[in-house]
Scaffold this active site. Sequence first.
Site, PDB file in Angstrom:
ATOM      1  N   ASP A 126       0.815  -1.220   0.000  1.00  0.00           N
ATOM      2  CA  ASP A 126       0.000   0.000   0.000  1.00  0.00           C
ATOM      3  C   ASP A 126       0.843   1.263   0.000  1.00  0.00           C
ATOM      4  O   ASP A 126       0.371   2.333  -0.392  1.00  0.00           O
ATOM      5  CB  ASP A 126      -0.868   0.040   1.269  1.00  0.00           C
ATOM      6  CG  ASP A 126      -2.046  -0.905   1.190  1.00  0.00           C
ATOM      7  OD1 ASP A 126      -2.577  -1.097   0.092  1.00  0.00           O
ATOM      8  OD2 ASP A 126      -2.434  -1.436   2.249  1.00  0.00           O
TER       9      ASP A 126
HETATM   10  C1  GLC Z   1      -1.066  -4.112   5.680  1.00  0.00           C
HETATM   11  C2  GLC Z   1      -2.370  -4.234   4.937  1.00  0.00           C
HETATM   12  C3  GLC Z   1      -2.214  -5.106   3.710  1.00  0.00           C
HETATM   13  C4  GLC Z   1      -1.054  -4.643   2.872  1.00  0.00           C
HETATM   14  C5  GLC Z   1       0.206  -4.551   3.704  1.00  0.00           C
HETATM   15  C6  GLC Z   1       1.367  -3.956   2.924  1.00  0.00           C
HETATM   16  O1  GLC Z   1      -0.734  -5.339   6.241  1.00  0.00           O
HETATM   17  O2  GLC Z   1      -3.374  -4.783   5.751  1.00  0.00           O
HETATM   18  O3  GLC Z   1      -3.381  -5.078   2.943  1.00  0.00           O
HETATM   19  O4  GLC Z   1      -0.885  -5.545   1.812  1.00  0.00           O
HETATM   20  O5  GLC Z   1      -0.023  -3.724   4.813  1.00  0.00           O
HETATM   21  O6  GLC Z   1       1.121  -2.650   2.531  1.00  0.00           O
END
Ligand code: GLC
Length: 809
Positions: A479
Amino acid sequence: MKYGHFSEDGREYIITRPDTPRPWINYLSNEKFCALCSQTGGGHSFYQSSGYDRITIEYPALIVLKDRPGRYVYLRDAETGNYWSPGWQPVRKDLDSFECRHGMGYTTIKSAYQGIETEITYYVPRRDDLELWMVKIKNAGDKPRKLQAFPYAKWSLANYAYNMVENSFANLFNESAVEDDIIFVSTRFWNVTQGGGGGNPNARWDKWAFFTASFKPDGFDCFDEEFVGMYRGWGDPIAVVEGKCRNSCGGGKDICGALQYDFTIEPGQEEKFVVLLGVVSKWEDAKILKSRYDTWEEAAHGLQENRSYWENYISRTMCETSDKDFDLAINYWNKYQAWVTSRWSRMDSYYVGGGSIIGHRDSWQDMLAILPNDLDWARQRVIYMLEHQYPDGSTLHNWDPITNLGVKTGHSDDPMWVLLGTLEYLKESGEMVFLDENVRYYDGGSETVKQHLLRAADYTLAHCSERGIPLIMAADWNDGLDYVGRQGRGESTMVAHHLAWMLRELANCLWFVGSDNLAEKYIAERDKLIRAINEHLWDGEWYIRGTRDDGEAFGSVRNMEGRIYLNAQTWAVLAGSAPRERAIRCMDSVHKHLMTEYGPALFLPAYKEPDPKMGIISRFAPGTKENGTIFNHPVCWAIMAECILGRGDKAYEIYKKASFVSRGKDPDTYKTEPYVYAEYIHGPDSPTFGQGEFTWTTGTAAWMWKVAVEYILGVRPEFRGLLIDPCIPHEWDGFKLRRRFRRATYEIEVSNPEHVCQGVAELIVDGEPWNSHLIPAFSDGKTHEVKVRMGSTENVVPPQELVAQKSLE
Ligand code: GLC
């Protein structure tokens, strides 16, 4: 151990002092009502949605730092006026003894203070939507004691975020009432939008929370201003100091739930009572629940039912290896954590809370560890998830479980999880007719599951750059990479590998059901994609992580920060998109450049300055969250990649470094719970390198369990049967694994006389030699014995599935 240890049988974590370096919590939940409960009884509760059906409060600034408030029982000596908290918090008087046992579905806190021994067990019954506090108070001294007990809870009803932001205004709608010794509370204002946007909803909460006990109360309070009093805190509430509740009750104010009970206990005698805190739609239902649970025996019966549920659930997959730490994670705690994440996604924890979110990609992954243990639940989940897909193959990114409203963000990985989750379900269940079942789309219409899958693949195939690499768009699994591809040009190596992997699995599925032409089509797409990956994304010693809108590579040897990213390497192996020589080389680069004492970092070095062309990833403080930490979720994929390469020692070394059991042995560095995974560990660029953060709700829970059982122990489902391909540390003499598979139980016993990491020399199924790693799905409800001798593979032929998984191009 300084703060606690696992019980001998591994089923409980026993905390021996209350002041753990961070709150060490448990989840008590029947899948609808959920209570987070710390070692001191701290925590809050919600029903269905932590954002919109909140029951008790959580203050962001207090929760981690102070672990307050909680589900408290104050005790007071009516003769001396001395009062204390048997759970230590919030009064924090020095207790003569303290012990908290977190178990599956319950937490028990025991303590002693000036001759009074107290034991409180908190749990949520399987059948009803409330939490029970079973309180036992014993007079261990030699004279009668006149005592008072004050159970206390602090409400935050309905919309949690709104209550936080608009607290005084939100209080105007509160109501409280007492009838039949039950405190009822509700709010006349209920909006289901985060933070309260959307104006006046002109609607009330459709529920009542209630608080009551098995004793006849000597007093009660519903207003904090009366119970806690002005200029005071939970550590010295006026009602407890003075030994008298004010019987405050009514509407329009800040509300709590407090009861007073005065009693005398003779030496050696015990006083027992049950406190009930729950949610109902009408008062009558609370009265029924009160009559159901207000005797000790009935409450104990509910606890027993709860234990039976967990025993049954836990027993479905069990292993015995030479590493007891591995066993207690796989058999109990990792499995338990995976159950919690599967039910509650990222909705609520001590670190992330107040949202009301079912994450699309998260929930597909969380479901993976449930497959062998509760296939019926997983099937329903698959359908629920497919219902959040659009007819063009794209999906919602997340949504609220009550309103079913969510956002479509355009994260490029989202459609890929539709494939991964559904195909894993099909492998586990063998229910190929499921492909023909109709499932609706989020915005209307319905198609077969098979079409849902094809559309997910086609969507990603249609969203590639001119040179054939998937676009990263809003971001991918990471993200934090949220500004690299907003203009529609940046590319994602991880999604490229993900797509390559899914195209192989989809084609295998299609071949298996006789859709050969479609299978050929997707394999041709895969071949083309793999050529593009190797032509454009190889950087010399590893794969770049992607390209930005401006065409620059990131995760490249040319970058000073974010030079090498883990997922770009590991997924090349999972997908089989790297030629063998590159697969070895990129994984060796992982060991060389990313390995730390706590496992491989997500990428290194961390970004020191915010980089607008990268996004939020570079804004997190260096060594926190996604910026150069040991993010445990991708650590699982590193273990899996090493197993696919057959490097069992390396795989296990990574497993051990990341394991919560190992990390918990250094609790003052690690700080967080030593019995579940944290989302991430502070990276080398953080001043608190090695500290755990964001525990419980992480994709690590499901993946670590899956990777340990299916890739280290190497027993994994395929469409045609159960594949046996262990990849263990060479010192192991062998192991045992019991696993269910398609209505039969497999008792698998593996010996490793030659001390290899991988390779099956002999397989005996129910006493008969078997010449393939793939053993049949008996589907007969019986138990089957499988004996495996590891060693050279001459007599056992790898099936096409295994060849495909290992044939790096
Ligand atoms: C958090 C989020 C997940 C994402 C990860 C890396 O764990 O819940 O959806 O893939 O961060 O950004």
